[in-house]
Design an enzyme around this catalytic site. Structure first.
Site, PDB file in Angstrom:
ATOM      1  N   ARG A 110     -50.306  41.188 -54.575  1.00  0.00           N
ATOM      2  CA  ARG A 110     -51.159  40.663 -53.504  1.00  0.00           C
ATOM      3  C   ARG A 110     -51.133  41.662 -52.352  1.00  0.00           C
ATOM      4  NH1 ARG A 110     -49.814  36.077 -49.346  1.00  0.00           N
ATOM      5  NH2 ARG A 110     -47.759  36.921 -49.691  1.00  0.00           N
ATOM      6  N   GLU A 112     -37.502  49.055 -48.769  1.00  0.00           N
ATOM      7  CA  GLU A 112     -38.692  48.193 -48.803  1.00  0.00           C
ATOM      8  C   GLU A 112     -39.841  49.007 -49.394  1.00  0.00           C
ATOM      9  OE1 GLU A 112     -40.297  46.965 -44.981  1.00  0.00           O
ATOM     10  OE2 GLU A 112     -41.114  45.153 -45.871  1.00  0.00           O
ATOM     11  N   GLU A 172     -40.151  39.071 -36.620  1.00  0.00           N
ATOM     12  CA  GLU A 172     -40.432  38.924 -38.057  1.00  0.00           C
ATOM     13  C   GLU A 172     -40.494  40.337 -38.611  1.00  0.00           C
ATOM     14  OE1 GLU A 172     -40.726  36.183 -39.764  1.00  0.00           O
ATOM     15  OE2 GLU A 172     -40.927  34.668 -38.210  1.00  0.00           O
ATOM     16  N   LEU A 173     -39.452  40.737 -39.325  1.00  0.00           N
ATOM     17  CA  LEU A 173     -39.320  42.167 -39.657  1.00  0.00           C
ATOM     18  C   LEU A 173     -39.442  42.415 -41.166  1.00  0.00           C
ATOM     19  CD1 LEU A 173     -36.456  42.811 -37.067  1.00  0.00           C
ATOM     20  CD2 LEU A 173     -38.921  43.021 -36.747  1.00  0.00           C
ATOM     21  N   ASN A 205     -51.193  44.179 -41.854  1.00  0.00           N
ATOM     22  CA  ASN A 205     -51.292  43.746 -43.257  1.00  0.00           C
ATOM     23  C   ASN A 205     -51.817  42.320 -43.434  1.00  0.00           C
ATOM     24  OD1 ASN A 205     -48.881  42.735 -42.295  1.00  0.00           O
ATOM     25  ND2 ASN A 205     -47.746  43.099 -44.183  1.00  0.00           N
ATOM     26  N   CYS A 246     -44.518  41.697 -46.381  1.00  0.00           N
ATOM     27  CA  CYS A 246     -43.083  41.644 -46.080  1.00  0.00           C
ATOM     28  C   CYS A 246     -42.343  40.759 -47.075  1.00  0.00           C
ATOM     29  CB  CYS A 246     -42.881  41.099 -44.673  1.00  0.00           C
ATOM     30  SG  CYS A 246     -43.743  39.545 -44.418  1.00  0.00           S
ATOM     31  N   GLY A 257     -43.418  43.226 -37.691  1.00  0.00           N
ATOM     32  CA  GLY A 257     -43.587  44.611 -38.126  1.00  0.00           C
ATOM     33  C   GLY A 257     -42.291  45.124 -38.713  1.00  0.00           C
ATOM     34  N   SER A 258     -42.104  46.424 -38.628  1.00  0.00           N
ATOM     35  CA  SER A 258     -40.950  47.038 -39.291  1.00  0.00           C
ATOM     36  C   SER A 258     -39.655  46.785 -38.514  1.00  0.00           C
ATOM     37  CB  SER A 258     -41.191  48.534 -39.443  1.00  0.00           C
ATOM     38  OG  SER A 258     -41.403  49.093 -38.174  1.00  0.00           O
ATOM     39  N   ARG A 297     -50.977  32.831 -35.991  1.00  0.00           N
ATOM     40  CA  ARG A 297     -49.679  32.155 -36.051  1.00  0.00           C
ATOM     41  C   ARG A 297     -48.899  32.340 -34.747  1.00  0.00           C
ATOM     42  NH1 ARG A 297     -46.433  33.398 -41.579  1.00  0.00           N
ATOM     43  NH2 ARG A 297     -45.401  35.053 -40.441  1.00  0.00           N
ATOM     44  N   LYS A 336     -51.141  42.663 -28.487  1.00  0.00           N
ATOM     45  CA  LYS A 336     -51.449  44.055 -28.837  1.00  0.00           C
ATOM     46  C   LYS A 336     -51.765  44.101 -30.325  1.00  0.00           C
ATOM     47  CE  LYS A 336     -49.311  47.451 -30.457  1.00  0.00           C
ATOM     48  NZ  LYS A 336     -50.422  47.910 -31.323  1.00  0.00           N
TER      49      LYS A 336
HETATM   50  P1  NAD Z   1     -44.937  48.791 -37.641  1.00  0.00           P
HETATM   51  O1  NAD Z   1     -43.634  48.318 -37.176  1.00  0.00           O
HETATM   52  O2  NAD Z   1     -45.169  50.254 -37.767  1.00  0.00           O
HETATM   53  O3  NAD Z   1     -46.109  48.265 -36.708  1.00  0.00           O
HETATM   54  C1  NAD Z   1     -46.232  46.909 -36.354  1.00  0.00           C
HETATM   55  C2  NAD Z   1     -46.853  46.813 -34.974  1.00  0.00           C
HETATM   56  O4  NAD Z   1     -45.980  47.441 -34.043  1.00  0.00           O
HETATM   57  C3  NAD Z   1     -48.200  47.530 -34.837  1.00  0.00           C
HETATM   58  O5  NAD Z   1     -49.003  46.794 -33.953  1.00  0.00           O
HETATM   59  C4  NAD Z   1     -47.811  48.854 -34.202  1.00  0.00           C
HETATM   60  O6  NAD Z   1     -48.859  49.438 -33.464  1.00  0.00           O
HETATM   61  C5  NAD Z   1     -46.690  48.415 -33.293  1.00  0.00           C
HETATM   62  N1  NAD Z   1     -45.752  49.461 -32.914  1.00  0.00           N
HETATM   63  C6  NAD Z   1     -45.423  50.590 -33.572  1.00  0.00           C
HETATM   64  N2  NAD Z   1     -44.487  51.282 -32.884  1.00  0.00           N
HETATM   65  C7  NAD Z   1     -44.223  50.570 -31.772  1.00  0.00           C
HETATM   66  C8  NAD Z   1     -43.337  50.750 -30.674  1.00  0.00           C
HETATM   67  N3  NAD Z   1     -42.534  51.808 -30.575  1.00  0.00           N
HETATM   68  N4  NAD Z   1     -43.299  49.792 -29.717  1.00  0.00           N
HETATM   69  C9  NAD Z   1     -44.096  48.708 -29.811  1.00  0.00           C
HETATM   70  N5  NAD Z   1     -44.950  48.487 -30.815  1.00  0.00           N
HETATM   71  C10 NAD Z   1     -45.015  49.408 -31.785  1.00  0.00           C
HETATM   72  O7  NAD Z   1     -45.175  48.052 -39.022  1.00  0.00           O
HETATM   73  P2  NAD Z   1     -46.410  48.150 -40.004  1.00  0.00           P
HETATM   74  O8  NAD Z   1     -46.283  49.370 -40.823  1.00  0.00           O
HETATM   75  O9  NAD Z   1     -47.688  47.947 -39.296  1.00  0.00           O
HETATM   76  O10 NAD Z   1     -46.160  46.839 -40.878  1.00  0.00           O
HETATM   77  C11 NAD Z   1     -45.336  46.861 -41.943  1.00  0.00           C
HETATM   78  C12 NAD Z   1     -43.981  46.279 -41.635  1.00  0.00           C
HETATM   79  O11 NAD Z   1     -44.118  44.984 -41.081  1.00  0.00           O
HETATM   80  C13 NAD Z   1     -43.163  46.100 -42.893  1.00  0.00           C
HETATM   81  O12 NAD Z   1     -41.834  46.452 -42.648  1.00  0.00           O
HETATM   82  C14 NAD Z   1     -43.293  44.616 -43.174  1.00  0.00           C
HETATM   83  O13 NAD Z   1     -42.256  44.091 -43.940  1.00  0.00           O
HETATM   84  C15 NAD Z   1     -43.307  44.058 -41.794  1.00  0.00           C
HETATM   85  N6  NAD Z   1     -43.910  42.721 -41.778  1.00  0.00           N
HETATM   86  C16 NAD Z   1     -43.100  41.636 -41.585  1.00  0.00           C
HETATM   87  C17 NAD Z   1     -43.631  40.355 -41.614  1.00  0.00           C
HETATM   88  C18 NAD Z   1     -42.759  39.144 -41.412  1.00  0.00           C
HETATM   89  O14 NAD Z   1     -43.298  38.075 -41.177  1.00  0.00           O
HETATM   90  N7  NAD Z   1     -41.448  39.253 -41.482  1.00  0.00           N
HETATM   91  C19 NAD Z   1     -45.004  40.169 -41.821  1.00  0.00           C
HETATM   92  C20 NAD Z   1     -45.801  41.292 -42.021  1.00  0.00           C
HETATM   93  C21 NAD Z   1     -45.232  42.566 -41.984  1.00  0.00           C
END
Ligand code: NAD
Length: 493
Positions: A287, A389, A259-260, A160, A293, A237-238, A168, A183
């Site tokens: 935005r 979320e 950072e979740l 995103n 997130c 990520g999530s 960062r 990755k």
């Molecule tokens: P996601 O967790 O599905 O994916 C994030 C990353 O993890 C990707 O590179 C993906 O390929 C990888 N991934 C997926 N499964 C994995 C596994 N089992 N092991 C290792 N890596 C794996 O998240 P998304 O849908 O891409 O992004 C959205 C989420 O990220 C939302 O929950 C959002 O709030 C969060 N987010 C948090 C921040 C923050 O700074 N806190 C910033 C941006 C996004």
């Protein structure tokens, strides 16, 4: 000003391979990168295997000692060189981000600017990492404390904010003297590749940064996390994936920064400047098509001003232009058809939970994965919707009878990333700001990211911070040396 419309084609100079030990490499298997504004295939990039990832780790491990030994000034000079190249390639970055993530070009340019500033911030920290020198508690030795790089790192980023996330993380890790395997998100590998190419062109040594794209994220990261030479994982990520990584990190006690997800409450009190609150809420909600997130997730408005706020917010939402990010638009597409279907289910679920759809509420017909900016109003707070979320161009508005009720509802979530508060009363701002259980609180503002600020969350939103003075310490560990010294009388005799 007339904006020149991009032709929608990817620049041929964007690398398509993996970057391992200083070399770009193709793989037999490839993964398709889609343009979410059209649904068409933009590019095919290398699709890395577990073996490729392990080679990347080998390279990072081999380069670690030499990299940490590069003097702070020399390391900072490489950063400054990379920053200059980044800035030279600003247009290429912004256009590539819009192509693969769909965000409007103006947002891509904003993300580019912030990413370059983060990178510069870390460059400036390199030469300012100090330790301490103190007497041992009972004499006889000195306490010499310094910071040393934690070691080879795995960085995992989401799609995103395709540049901000890697700039960062890698900025902090490399500045601290760590080598990395990064990755990319499979939706946005091209921006990661451009960033890594900048570091290569700036002269970062082979093995210091390695890049792997893969459709097997879980297999690749599980293999890396099982190798005890890896010393750090930094993930954005999530929360679900973060939790899996933390479990994997426990085996070899790998240092972890997370950072979740978020469930940002956006509170508007009865004394707020309503027009300002509406403008900030529009940006904070829409935005990146709401896929942030830190997006406003539950908009909680004091009942005395809720009708006015909602009317103005709906008017502004209806004025938003949705479309291809290369045109003059405010909101781009959702990242994928799968995510757009999730948004459609989410809207149905909110309506079933008592929400009234005031505007939007449907996908937009035609090419690409567009969805109408949507506003859903609830007549009372609804605890069942905490923890949800939205991650979509969907705003949910709730009325609160008092500041205390707004605060209690805001805190009633497992998340704790960003919260927002609109009031013109400084005492209320302090009282609520201090009681909001979130890592970040925006007071009378809906955007907070800043290289000089510690970005991050508490509770299920994460561990650690990115940016500010804290960011680089996520990649450093204190090292204490106890230095025996003879008594003065003995050496001065
Ligand atoms: P996601 O967790 O599905 O994916 C994030 C990353 O993890 C990707 O590179 C993906 O390929 C990888 N991934 C997926 N499964 C994995 C596994 N089992 N092991 C290792 N890596 C794996 O998240 P998304 O849908 O891409 O992004 C959205 C989420 O990220 C939302 O929950 C959002 O709030 C969060 N987010 C948090 C921040 C923050 O700074 N806190 C910033 C941006 C996004």
């Amino acid at each position: 000003m007339q904006m020149k419309v991009h032709n929608g084609r990817l620049n041929d100079t964007v690398p398509r391979g993996l970057f391992i030990n200083g070399t770009w490499r193709a793989t037999q298997d490839t993964l398709d990168v889609l343009d979410p504004a059209t649904g068409s295939v933009l590019a095919q990039v290398a699709n890395g295997s577990v073996d490729d990832a392990m080679e990347a780790l080998d390279a990072a491990v081999a380069a670690q000692h030499a990299w940490r030994s590069v003097s702070p000034r020399a390391r900072a000079n490489l950063f400054h060189q990379a920053h200059a190249l980044l800035v030279q390639r600003a247009d290429l970055f912004a256009e590539t981000m819009t192509l693969e993530s769909g965000k409007p070009l103006a947002e891509s340019r904003g993300e580019f600017k912030l990413s370059a500033e983060f990178f510069l911030w870390y460059a400036e920290q390199i030469a300012h990492l100090h330790g301490t020198y103190a007497d041992g508690s009972h004499g006889g030795y000195r306490i010499v404390a310094s910071h040393q790089p934690v070691g080879p790192c795995l960085l995992i980023t989401p799609w995103n904010f395709p540049l901000l996330m890697i700039a960062r993380k890698a900025g902090a890790a490399l500045a601290a003297g760590c080598t990395v395997v990064t990755k990319s998100a499979s939706e946005t590998p091209l921006t990661s590749a451009l960033f890594v190419k900048v570091l290569e062109d700036a002269g970062f040594p082979a093995g210091v940064i390695n890049l792997v794209h893969t459709t097997d994220a879980s297999g690749v990261s599980a293999a890396l996390m099982a190798d005890r030479r890896l010393r750090k994982v930094s993930f954005t990520g999530s929360t679900g994936v973060g939790s899996t990584l933390l479990a994997q990190a426990s085996k070899h006690i790998i240092n972890a920064s997370m950072e979740l997800g978020g469930d940002g409450p956006f509170i508007v009190l009865d004394d707020a400047d309503i027009d300002a609150a509406v403008e900030h809420a529009i940006v904070c909600k829409f935005r990146n098509a709401g896929q942030a997130c830190v997006a406003a997730n539950r908009i909680i408005v004091h009942e005395a001003v809720e009708a006015e706020f909602t009317r103005k917010f709906v008017e502004r939402t209806e004025s938003l232009r949705v479309g291809n990010g290369f045109e003059a638009v405010d909101v781009g597409p959702i990242i994928s058809e799968r995510q757009r279907q999730r948004v459609q289910r989410l809207v149905a679920q909110l309506a079933e939970s008592g929400g009234q759809v005031l505007t939007g509420g449907a996908p937009i017909e035609g090419d690409g994965y567009f969805y109408q900016p949507t506003v859903i109003r609830f007549t009372q707070i609804n605890a069942a919707l905490c923890d949800e979320e939205l991650f979509a161009p969907v705003a949910a508005i709730f009325p609160a009878r008092s500041a205390a009720e707004a605060l209690a509802f805001a805190n009633d979530t497992r998340y704790g990333l960003a919260a927002y508060l609109f009031t013109q009363d400084i005492s209320r701002a302090i009282a609520l700001g201090e009681r909001l259980d979130f890592g970040m609180v925006g007071i009378n503002r809906g955007i907070m990211a800043d290289p000089a600020a510690p970005f991050g969350g508490i509770k299920a939103s994460g561990l650690g911070r990115e940016g500010g003075h804290d960011g680089i310490y996520e990649f450093l560990e204190p090292k204490y040396m106890a230095l025996t010294v003879k008594r003065e009388e003995e050496v001065l005799a």
